[in-house]
Design a protein around this motif. Structure first.
Motif, short mmCIF file in Angstrom:
data_model
loop_
_atom_site.label_atom_id
_atom_site.label_comp_id
_atom_site.label_asym_id
_atom_site.label_seq_id
_atom_site.Cartn_x
_atom_site.Cartn_y
_atom_site.Cartn_z
N GLY A 10 24.28 85.01 -5.57
CA GLY A 10 23.60 83.81 -5.11
C GLY A 10 24.47 83.02 -4.14
N ALA A 11 24.63 83.56 -2.95
CA ALA A 11 25.50 82.93 -1.94
C ALA A 11 24.80 81.76 -1.28
CB ALA A 11 25.92 83.96 -0.90
N GLY A 12 24.83 80.65 -1.92
CA GLY A 12 24.25 79.43 -1.37
C GLY A 12 25.35 78.51 -0.89
N TRP A 13 25.20 77.22 -1.18
CA TRP A 13 26.14 76.21 -0.73
C TRP A 13 27.56 76.52 -1.17
CZ3 TRP A 13 29.00 72.72 -3.70
CH2 TRP A 13 29.67 71.74 -2.97
N THR A 14 27.73 76.96 -2.41
CA THR A 14 29.06 77.23 -2.94
C THR A 14 29.82 78.24 -2.09
OG1 THR A 14 28.19 76.84 -5.16
CG2 THR A 14 30.31 77.92 -5.03
N SER A 15 29.11 79.21 -1.56
CA SER A 15 29.78 80.26 -0.78
C SER A 15 30.33 79.75 0.54
CB SER A 15 28.83 81.43 -0.54
OG SER A 15 27.79 81.06 0.33
N THR A 16 29.84 78.62 1.03
CA THR A 16 30.33 78.10 2.32
C THR A 16 31.80 77.74 2.26
OG1 THR A 16 29.66 75.83 1.84
CG2 THR A 16 28.05 77.23 2.98
N PHE A 17 32.30 77.38 1.09
CA PHE A 17 33.74 77.11 0.97
C PHE A 17 34.45 78.16 0.11
CE2 PHE A 17 31.72 74.68 -2.43
CZ PHE A 17 32.47 75.03 -3.54
N ARG A 34 18.87 86.50 -1.77
CA ARG A 34 17.57 87.19 -1.94
C ARG A 34 17.20 88.01 -0.72
NH1 ARG A 34 14.84 82.05 -3.77
NH2 ARG A 34 15.93 81.69 -5.71
N ALA A 35 17.47 87.48 0.46
CA ALA A 35 17.05 88.15 1.71
C ALA A 35 18.14 89.00 2.33
CB ALA A 35 16.58 87.11 2.72
N GLY A 36 19.36 88.93 1.81
CA GLY A 36 20.45 89.69 2.43
C GLY A 36 20.90 89.06 3.74
N PRO A 42 21.25 92.14 -0.35
CA PRO A 42 19.97 91.67 -0.89
C PRO A 42 19.92 91.90 -2.41
CG PRO A 42 19.62 93.23 0.90
CD PRO A 42 21.07 93.25 0.58
N PHE A 43 19.63 90.84 -3.16
CA PHE A 43 19.56 90.94 -4.62
C PHE A 43 18.71 89.80 -5.15
CE2 PHE A 43 21.19 89.66 -8.85
CZ PHE A 43 21.00 90.85 -9.54
N ALA A 44 17.74 90.13 -5.98
CA ALA A 44 16.92 89.12 -6.65
C ALA A 44 16.88 89.48 -8.13
CB ALA A 44 15.51 89.09 -6.08
N PHE A 45 17.29 88.56 -8.96
CA PHE A 45 17.32 88.79 -10.40
C PHE A 45 16.03 88.30 -11.04
CE2 PHE A 45 18.53 87.07 -14.66
CZ PHE A 45 18.65 88.30 -15.29
#
Length: 108
Positions: A10-17, A34-36, A42-45
């Motif tokens: 789940g590379a969202g906001w946290t992944s930016t830093f 989700r979209a790669g 790409p991964f959706a749980f």
């Protein structure tokens, strides 16, 4: 795919830093979305599914960081089990779940 030090689900906001910090420390990292997008896997749980297929694209990891929330009872256990069933070389991986405080919002 080789084993990575950290797999971020789940590379969202946290992944930016987090991803640049890991790179600066010399850690190997893989991340999902989700979209790669932006070079992620790409991964959706689906917390209600026992399908191994989504997990096959993931690398072996020393540590797996789950950033997205899991709302379904037993979902975290299912995620760990399915990852383990598809990544025997990754047995012994440490799982950390950040998720979301939204699961505690019980106001009606």
């Amino acid at each position: 795919m080789d084993r990575v030090d950290l797999l971020v689900l789940g590379a969202g906001w946290t992944s930016t830093f987090l991803l640049p910090l890991c790179a600066a420390r010399g850690l190997s990292v893989a991340a999902t979305s989700r979209a790669g997008r932006a070079g992620t896997i790409p991964f959706a749980f689906d917390p209600l599914s026992d399908s191994l297929e989504p997990f096959r694209a993931l690398p072996n990891a020393r540590t797996v960081l789950v950033v997205f929330p899991i709302y379904e009872r037993g979902g975290s256990g299912r995620l760990v089990r399915l990852y383990g069933e598809t990544h025997r070389e990754g047995e012994g991986a440490v799982f950390v779940q950040l998720g979301s405080t939204g699961i505690w919002d019980v106001s009606a």
